[in-house]
Write a protein that holds these residues in place. Sequence first.
Motif, mmCIF file in Angstrom:
data_model
loop_
_atom_site.group_PDB
_atom_site.id
_atom_site.type_symbol
_atom_site.label_atom_id
_atom_site.label_comp_id
_atom_site.label_asym_id
_atom_site.label_seq_id
_atom_site.Cartn_x
_atom_site.Cartn_y
_atom_site.Cartn_z
ATOM 1 N N TYR A 112 14.601 5.176 -15.191
ATOM 2 C CA TYR A 112 13.760 4.051 -14.802
ATOM 3 C C TYR A 112 14.719 2.988 -14.257
ATOM 4 O O TYR A 112 15.337 2.255 -15.026
ATOM 5 C CB TYR A 112 12.996 3.481 -15.998
ATOM 6 N N SER A 182 12.203 6.349 -10.309
ATOM 7 C CA SER A 182 11.207 5.366 -10.743
ATOM 8 C C SER A 182 11.811 3.967 -10.657
ATOM 9 O O SER A 182 12.866 3.691 -11.226
ATOM 10 C CB SER A 182 10.771 5.672 -12.174
ATOM 11 N N TRP A 184 11.608 -0.072 -11.248
ATOM 12 C CA TRP A 184 10.999 -1.121 -12.058
ATOM 13 C C TRP A 184 11.592 -2.466 -11.656
ATOM 14 O O TRP A 184 12.821 -2.613 -11.594
ATOM 15 C CB TRP A 184 11.250 -0.878 -13.542
ATOM 16 N N ASP A 202 7.275 1.039 -9.262
ATOM 17 C CA ASP A 202 6.539 1.926 -10.153
ATOM 18 C C ASP A 202 6.252 1.261 -11.496
ATOM 19 O O ASP A 202 5.387 1.713 -12.242
ATOM 20 C CB ASP A 202 7.346 3.202 -10.392
ATOM 21 N N ARG A 234 -1.448 2.610 -10.836
ATOM 22 C CA ARG A 234 -0.272 3.464 -10.752
ATOM 23 C C ARG A 234 1.016 2.722 -11.093
ATOM 24 O O ARG A 234 2.095 3.331 -11.132
ATOM 25 C CB ARG A 234 -0.161 4.084 -9.354
ATOM 26 N N ILE A 235 0.918 1.425 -11.349
ATOM 27 C CA ILE A 235 2.082 0.605 -11.693
ATOM 28 C C ILE A 235 2.080 0.349 -13.188
ATOM 29 O O ILE A 235 1.080 -0.117 -13.746
ATOM 30 C CB ILE A 235 2.061 -0.731 -10.925
ATOM 31 N N ARG A 236 3.195 0.623 -13.863
ATOM 32 C CA ARG A 236 3.315 0.306 -15.279
ATOM 33 C C ARG A 236 3.511 -1.204 -15.447
ATOM 34 O O ARG A 236 4.404 -1.790 -14.833
ATOM 35 C CB ARG A 236 4.512 1.047 -15.887
#
Length: 293
Positions: A112, A182, A184, A202, A234-236
């Motif tokens: 991440y 991914s 962030w 993401d 779809r985005i954390r």
Amino acid sequence: MSIGFGVFVPQGWRMDLVEIADPVEQYEAMTAVAKVADAGPWDSIWVYDHFHTVPEPTINTTFEAWTVSSTLARDTSRVNIGQMVGCNGYRHPALYAKIASTVDVASHGRLYAGLGAGWYEHEWKAYGYEWAEVPERMAAFREAVEIVHRMWTEERPVFTGKHYRIDQPINEPKGVRKPHPSFWLGGGGEKVTLKLVAKYADGANFGNGDPEIVKQKTAVLREHCDRLERDYDRIRKSTSYHIDLAHSSAQHIAKIEQLAAAGADYVIAYFPRVAYDHEPLLRFAEEVVPQFS
């Protein structure tokens, strides 16, 4: 109500290794926490990208974030590994993208990759990085995010901006996770950061465990996603959560329910004494995490 959970490993930045004298033992204490998380229900482990301790710089250990990320990638086999977040000012974004691609491969696609504009002024100046005020740092951050994304998605990207330029760099391998590692982004700036999250990220991190801030930032993020026709779901949406060891599991569950109601779907926990005592981490994993699976 499904929530993902991550945990910070003790890296030294928060003075969380000072009771261990030997640096090798400090590193192994950090690794031990990562291995406990890897064996449990945790989705991820996280490190900070800092060189000096807080709340003030002291002559104490702070392990470097990307070195730690690469070694933990090989010391674990399941959990994702993130930085909350990488400081844009410490590495040219093209180099950042190359480092991240390498760690994504080393971890078999479990990276991440976190990035933010940076804020720790003393640290920047001590290490010889040129400090800039918020508008300039955010402008550089905006360019950096685009460069990183291009380095992961284009064969020979070209970019010329005010702060950075790249001229057809080759980044191979680009990583394992598809379509790219991914990504962030950290920070709650509504005009720059959250717009970049909507376009490129993401995952995002904001709020520091405050439900009201989470509610506000997720609402703004949703608006940006709607304008860009990006799928918000779809985005954390993560928030950091400092564990008060005096609180019961029921209290933690109640607080996380508040964060979830505010829009968070990911919680990154920090346990202040986990280098010396794994029991609170294990209890949280057993009693709290399953309530949100």
